[in-house]
Enzyme design. Structure first.
Site, PDB file in Angstrom:
ATOM      1  N   LYS A 108      -2.697   7.831   1.956  1.00  0.00           N
ATOM      2  CA  LYS A 108      -2.857   6.396   2.197  1.00  0.00           C
ATOM      3  C   LYS A 108      -4.118   6.086   2.998  1.00  0.00           C
ATOM      4  O   LYS A 108      -4.281   4.985   3.499  1.00  0.00           O
ATOM      5  CB  LYS A 108      -1.612   5.855   2.914  1.00  0.00           C
ATOM      6  CG  LYS A 108      -0.328   6.005   2.075  1.00  0.00           C
ATOM      7  CD  LYS A 108       0.903   5.631   2.852  1.00  0.00           C
ATOM      8  CE  LYS A 108       2.162   5.966   2.038  1.00  0.00           C
ATOM      9  NZ  LYS A 108       3.386   5.839   2.858  1.00  0.00           N
ATOM     10  N   PRO A 115       0.759  -1.233   0.000  1.00  0.00           N
ATOM     11  CA  PRO A 115       0.000   0.000   0.000  1.00  0.00           C
ATOM     12  C   PRO A 115       0.796   1.293   0.000  1.00  0.00           C
ATOM     13  O   PRO A 115       1.015   1.880   1.043  1.00  0.00           O
ATOM     14  CB  PRO A 115      -0.821  -0.101   1.297  1.00  0.00           C
ATOM     15  CG  PRO A 115      -0.040  -1.021   2.185  1.00  0.00           C
ATOM     16  CD  PRO A 115       1.021  -1.644   1.388  1.00  0.00           C
ATOM     17  N   ARG A 169      -3.652  16.701   8.953  1.00  0.00           N
ATOM     18  CA  ARG A 169      -2.298  16.178   9.153  1.00  0.00           C
ATOM     19  C   ARG A 169      -1.647  15.711   7.855  1.00  0.00           C
ATOM     20  O   ARG A 169      -0.518  15.238   7.882  1.00  0.00           O
ATOM     21  CB  ARG A 169      -2.338  15.005  10.148  1.00  0.00           C
ATOM     22  CG  ARG A 169      -2.321  15.440  11.606  1.00  0.00           C
ATOM     23  CD  ARG A 169      -2.221  14.250  12.545  1.00  0.00           C
ATOM     24  NE  ARG A 169      -3.528  13.831  13.025  1.00  0.00           N
ATOM     25  CZ  ARG A 169      -4.076  12.636  12.794  1.00  0.00           C
ATOM     26  NH1 ARG A 169      -3.419  11.734  12.096  1.00  0.00           N
ATOM     27  NH2 ARG A 169      -5.267  12.341  13.279  1.00  0.00           N
ATOM     28  N   ASN A 226       8.073   3.814   0.862  1.00  0.00           N
ATOM     29  CA  ASN A 226       9.507   3.537   0.833  1.00  0.00           C
ATOM     30  C   ASN A 226      10.056   3.238  -0.560  1.00  0.00           C
ATOM     31  O   ASN A 226      11.210   3.528  -0.841  1.00  0.00           O
ATOM     32  CB  ASN A 226       9.836   2.383   1.779  1.00  0.00           C
ATOM     33  CG  ASN A 226      11.269   2.450   2.258  1.00  0.00           C
ATOM     34  OD1 ASN A 226      11.852   3.534   2.340  1.00  0.00           O
ATOM     35  ND2 ASN A 226      11.858   1.302   2.539  1.00  0.00           N
TER      36      ASN A 226
END
Length: 274
Positions: free
Chosen positions: A52, A2, A122, A166
């Site tokens: 996400k 994800p 956020r 990542n």
DNA sequence: GGGTGATGCTGAG
DNA sequence: TCAGCCTCACCCC
């Protein structure tokens, strides 16, 4: 699974197969029983992705917030009847023709408008959301200018840019030739702009393809993206010691922001991007 | 069958 | 900075 491209793809898919339908919901694992009982039998009206995070909007005004974290996974079943969910399945949504099972999410909760607003506050700009690219680039640049952490760490911070993970952080830095260690606030305006554009392009391709492919076919002697095999799709991610696809220098690896990061010391020399 | 790592993130210290 | 959490596929025995 994800990074942001997967999440936006899921939102689109779930909208496609469930929106407008009366949905039966359950929590076989039991950890979301109360929520599942509240939603059971409601109409799913919309599904939104932001970075996400996923938001499922239901007929009576309720919103389900899902974040997959590292392990969370959705499975979609078209068979009738669908297979029994595994005992660890947190949440199931069964519509007219499909069943969607969710296991292992970090977050699966009902949120009120104030809580949702707090989550969105956020998050930095998401390249995959509609809206002015120029405005979002300006937000991204401003976010970078406020941080002294290495750009490689800043790209994983969802308050700076929402949706990168990542794999993309390493690949985007490679493709823009930027030194991952460079402090975020020392990036030139041009480098920041290239990072944003590259991120947006790769995320969009990922959403379209359903997988992350960052390599230009010519760099591995292929003609088309679809000709790339599994081992040729990325430039540096998890390629420690293997030759750089552009210059042959062995790919380097280190820890940054608690995660491994890979880069090419020739294509991304010290200070590049400042 | 056991051990491990993974595309994430938080909260304690 | 680091442990902890969540699940499952994959590797090695």
């Amino acid at each position: 699974m994800p990074e942001g491209h997967t999440i936006h793809r899921l939102a689109r898919k779930h909208r496609e197969v469930l929106a407008g339908q009366t949905v039966a919901t359950a929590s076989p694992q039991g950890r979301f029983s109360t929520g599942a009982r509240r939603l059971d039998g409601q109409t799913l009206e919309a599904v939104d992705a932001h970075g996400k995070h996923l938001f499922y909007r239901w007929g009576r005004g309720e919103t389900l917030h899902v974040h997959l974290g590292l392990f969370g996974r959705f499975r979609l079943h078209r068979s009738q009847p669908p297979p029994d969910p595994t005992p660890n399945t947190r949440f199931t949504m069964t519509g007219d023709e499909v069943a969607v099972y969710l296991a292992g999410p970090t977050v699966c909760e009902l949120v009120d408008p104030a809580e949702e607003a707090a989550i969105l506050r956020r998050l930095g700009p998401d390249p995959l959301r509609a809206g002015s690219g120029a405005v979002k680039l300006a937000q991204f640049t401003a976010n970078l200018s406020r941080r002294r952490i290495p750009i490689g760490a800043a790209l994983l911070d969802q308050r700076v840019i929402a949706g990168l993970g990542n794999i993309y952080r390493a690949e985007v830095l490679f493709r823009t030739g930027i030194d991952a260690q460079l402090p975020a606030n020392r990036l030139s305006a041009d480098a920041a702009s290239r990072l944003w554009t590259e991120s947006a392009t790769l995320l969009r391709q990922g959403r379209r393809d359903g997988r992350i492919i960052t390599v230009d076919p010519a760099d591995v002697g292929a003609r088309r993206r679809r000709d790339l095999d599994r081992t040729e799709r990325l430039y540096v991610y998890k390629r420690t010691g293997e030759p750089c696809r552009r210059c042959g220098t062995p790919v380097s690896m280190t820890e940054m922001a608690n995660r491994s990061i890979w880069w090419c010391s020739s294509c991304q020399p010290k200070g590049a991007g400042s």
